[in-house]
Scaffold this active site. Sequence first.
Site, short mmCIF file in Angstrom:
data_model
loop_
_atom_site.label_atom_id
_atom_site.label_comp_id
_atom_site.label_asym_id
_atom_site.label_seq_id
_atom_site.Cartn_x
_atom_site.Cartn_y
_atom_site.Cartn_z
N TYR A 1 39.71 42.12 17.84
CA TYR A 1 41.13 42.44 17.99
C TYR A 1 41.33 43.90 18.41
O TYR A 1 42.14 44.19 19.29
CB TYR A 1 41.89 42.14 16.69
CG TYR A 1 43.39 42.07 16.89
CD1 TYR A 1 44.02 40.86 17.19
CD2 TYR A 1 44.18 43.21 16.78
CE1 TYR A 1 45.39 40.78 17.38
CE2 TYR A 1 45.55 43.15 16.98
CZ TYR A 1 46.16 41.94 17.28
OH TYR A 1 47.52 41.88 17.47
N HIS B 1 48.85 50.75 14.33
CA HIS B 1 48.67 49.70 13.32
C HIS B 1 47.22 49.64 12.85
O HIS B 1 46.30 49.74 13.65
CB HIS B 1 49.08 48.34 13.90
CG HIS B 1 50.56 48.14 13.93
ND1 HIS B 1 51.16 46.91 14.04
CD2 HIS B 1 51.57 49.03 13.84
CE1 HIS B 1 52.47 47.05 14.02
NE2 HIS B 1 52.75 48.33 13.91
N LYS C 1 45.00 40.30 24.60
CA LYS C 1 43.89 40.88 25.37
C LYS C 1 44.19 41.11 26.86
O LYS C 1 43.45 41.85 27.53
CB LYS C 1 42.66 39.96 25.27
CG LYS C 1 42.01 40.00 23.92
CD LYS C 1 41.22 41.28 23.70
CE LYS C 1 40.99 41.60 22.26
NZ LYS C 1 41.77 42.72 21.74
N TYR D 1 50.79 36.61 12.36
CA TYR D 1 50.40 35.42 13.13
C TYR D 1 50.51 34.24 12.17
O TYR D 1 49.80 34.19 11.17
CB TYR D 1 48.97 35.55 13.64
CG TYR D 1 48.80 36.56 14.76
CD1 TYR D 1 48.69 37.92 14.51
CD2 TYR D 1 48.74 36.15 16.10
CE1 TYR D 1 48.54 38.85 15.53
CE2 TYR D 1 48.58 37.07 17.14
CZ TYR D 1 48.48 38.41 16.85
OH TYR D 1 48.32 39.31 17.87
N PRO E 1 47.94 34.58 25.27
CA PRO E 1 48.32 35.86 24.67
C PRO E 1 47.98 36.01 23.18
O PRO E 1 48.14 37.09 22.63
CB PRO E 1 49.85 35.90 24.87
CG PRO E 1 50.26 34.50 25.10
CD PRO E 1 49.10 33.79 25.71
P1 RFL Z 1 50.46 41.94 36.76
O1 RFL Z 1 51.14 42.64 35.64
O2 RFL Z 1 50.81 40.52 37.01
O3 RFL Z 1 50.74 42.79 38.07
C1 RFL Z 1 50.39 42.32 39.36
C2 RFL Z 1 51.30 42.96 40.36
O4 RFL Z 1 50.94 42.52 41.69
C3 RFL Z 1 52.10 42.21 42.43
N1 RFL Z 1 51.76 41.25 43.49
C4 RFL Z 1 51.60 41.61 44.79
N2 RFL Z 1 51.71 42.79 45.40
C5 RFL Z 1 51.48 42.80 46.75
N3 RFL Z 1 51.18 41.70 47.48
C6 RFL Z 1 51.06 40.49 46.89
N4 RFL Z 1 50.73 39.39 47.60
C7 RFL Z 1 51.27 40.41 45.48
N5 RFL Z 1 51.24 39.40 44.57
C8 RFL Z 1 51.54 39.93 43.38
C9 RFL Z 1 53.07 41.67 41.40
O5 RFL Z 1 54.41 41.78 41.82
C10 RFL Z 1 52.75 42.56 40.18
O6 RFL Z 1 53.58 43.70 40.14
O7 RFL Z 1 48.86 41.99 36.61
P2 RFL Z 1 47.91 43.17 36.03
O8 RFL Z 1 48.31 44.49 36.60
O9 RFL Z 1 46.54 42.65 36.20
O10 RFL Z 1 48.27 43.26 34.48
C11 RFL Z 1 47.97 42.20 33.59
C12 RFL Z 1 48.99 42.12 32.46
O11 RFL Z 1 50.29 42.15 33.00
C13 RFL Z 1 48.81 40.86 31.59
O12 RFL Z 1 47.43 40.61 31.39
C14 RFL Z 1 49.49 40.99 30.22
O13 RFL Z 1 50.87 41.05 30.33
C15 RFL Z 1 49.11 39.80 29.32
N6 RFL Z 1 49.78 39.82 28.00
C16 RFL Z 1 49.31 40.61 26.98
N7 RFL Z 1 48.25 41.44 27.18
C17 RFL Z 1 47.81 42.29 26.18
O14 RFL Z 1 46.85 43.03 26.40
N8 RFL Z 1 48.43 42.34 24.95
C18 RFL Z 1 49.50 41.54 24.66
O15 RFL Z 1 50.04 41.67 23.57
C19 RFL Z 1 49.95 40.61 25.68
N9 RFL Z 1 51.00 39.82 25.45
C20 RFL Z 1 50.89 39.01 27.76
C21 RFL Z 1 51.47 39.02 26.45
C22 RFL Z 1 51.45 38.19 28.76
C23 RFL Z 1 52.53 37.40 28.48
N10 RFL Z 1 53.05 36.62 29.54
C24 RFL Z 1 54.40 36.55 29.87
C25 RFL Z 1 52.13 36.05 30.52
C26 RFL Z 1 52.56 38.24 26.16
C27 RFL Z 1 53.07 37.40 27.16
C28 RFL Z 1 54.23 36.51 26.74
C1 PHB Z 2 53.81 41.10 21.89
O1 PHB Z 2 54.30 41.95 21.13
O2 PHB Z 2 54.38 40.77 22.95
C2 PHB Z 2 52.53 40.42 21.53
C3 PHB Z 2 51.80 40.91 20.45
C4 PHB Z 2 50.62 40.28 20.09
C5 PHB Z 2 50.19 39.18 20.81
C6 PHB Z 2 50.89 38.73 21.91
C7 PHB Z 2 52.08 39.35 22.27
O3 PHB Z 2 49.03 38.56 20.42
#
Ligand code: RFL
Ligand code: PHB
Length: 386
Positions: free
Chosen positions: A381, A72, A293, A197, A289
């Site tokens: 971004y 994109h 980031k 957005y 989110p």
């Molecule tokens: P994770 O993915 O939470 O993974 C951590 C892992 O550790 C395990 N764990 C354990 N293992 C052993 N012993 C324990 N005591 C443990 N406790 C936990 C867990 O089971 C898990 O498998 O963290 P990590 O690796 O730091 O990754 C971070 C990302 O997952 C997170 O920042 C993103 O998903 C955030 N996020 C977004 N980030 C972006 O860069 N771009 C996006 O577009 C974006 N959209 C989002 C998002 C997060 C969202 N939610 C649901 C919070 C959209 C949403 C809706």
């Molecule tokens: C997504 O596709 O899940 C998504 C994209 C952009 C955002 C947050 C989530 O800022």
Amino acid sequence: MRTQVAIIGGGPAGLLLGQLLHRYGIDNVIFERKDRDYILARIRAGVLEQGTVGLLDEVGVSARLHHDGLVHHGIELAFGGARHRIDMTKATGKTVTVYGQTEVTRDLMDARLAAGLTTVYNADNASLHDFDGDQPRVRYVKDGVSHEVTCDFIAGCDGFHGVSRQSVEPKVYERVYPFGWLGLLSETPPVSPELIYNNHERGFALCSMRSSHRSRYYLQCALDDHIDNWPDDKFWDELKRRLDPEAVDHLVTGPSIEKSIAPLRSFVAEPMRFGRLFLAGDAAHIVPPTGAKGLNLAASDVHYLSTALREFYADKSAAGIDDYSRRALSRVWKAERFSWWMTSMLHRFPGTDEFSARIQRAELSYLVESDAAKTSLSENYVGLPY
Ligand code: RFL
Ligand code: PHB
């Protein structure tokens, strides 16, 4: 068991760190509380910065990303019933890639398996010991049997609810927002080729995607809301109310594949190093989110950490590990600021008055009229340099 680096958590941060260390000849074992299928069922991030893609290239885990990912060059901001495009590539020369976190995780898991690296799934009750000295240990229970691992370093990549941050006493900075995001995934073509957005008086809405035939939509919702209150028809009706007329005309609706509610939070734990324990990714910080980031910050943390550990083993220098927390936090806080700003500009805050709405509108119209403001949004971004 003995390993050089014990990685707690097999999400994107732990898996990417494992591949980077392997590439530098540093052996590592991942201890993950859940199993592979549970992790792959989580629907989360969708937007990868160019730097994150570069790291996946570096570890040779990007073939599917380059084949299936959508490159994109801009995003759209919608307010007052009209849409305004921000050309991020024109402003910065960079792009972002839309490729789901689930797929990144699957690719990293497959690469780890192919490289013959050890991941202990269903590792219960992990506890971290002696990271103040030079022989840290990790204990865990698997199938009812206790195990102990000795290592040189522990990487706490276990997310916001993990044990690593709970094992230390960082200073914590936090803001909890008075709303959540209700997300819906559907097997329908995206409403528009780029993300939209939307700032709307009924609340924020985001149109995103996973591919040319799979869409991801989000609605700002109340913190105490529940997905049972949101049958698909109600979700689509509410989304249509918040979109501009052209988007409403193009929106293709269909049954949801997944629906979930996530709270929004800004959170930073300082420092990110405690002796021989390092925190990385969501274990150390959370962003709302809105700026896309979270996953990208996890990637930049593990970049800093892996290069610091490489320096330690290859050059016998502790300079990198001594500087890890400062380097990582410097980038983290800028992404915190950007995510907080995007969230503040785009959401409706309960209890605020018409003045706040007018200020938001002024900020948005300044943004789409000023090249300087567009460039500032764009460079954040697409991702600030490492
Ligand atoms: P994770 O993915 O939470 O993974 C951590 C892992 O550790 C395990 N764990 C354990 N293992 C052993 N012993 C324990 N005591 C443990 N406790 C936990 C867990 O089971 C898990 O498998 O963290 P990590 O690796 O730091 O990754 C971070 C990302 O997952 C997170 O920042 C993103 O998903 C955030 N996020 C977004 N980030 C972006 O860069 N771009 C996006 O577009 C974006 N959209 C989002 C998002 C997060 C969202 N939610 C649901 C919070 C959209 C949403 C809706
Ligand atoms: C997504 O596709 O899940 C998504 C994209 C952009 C955002 C947050 C989530 O800022």
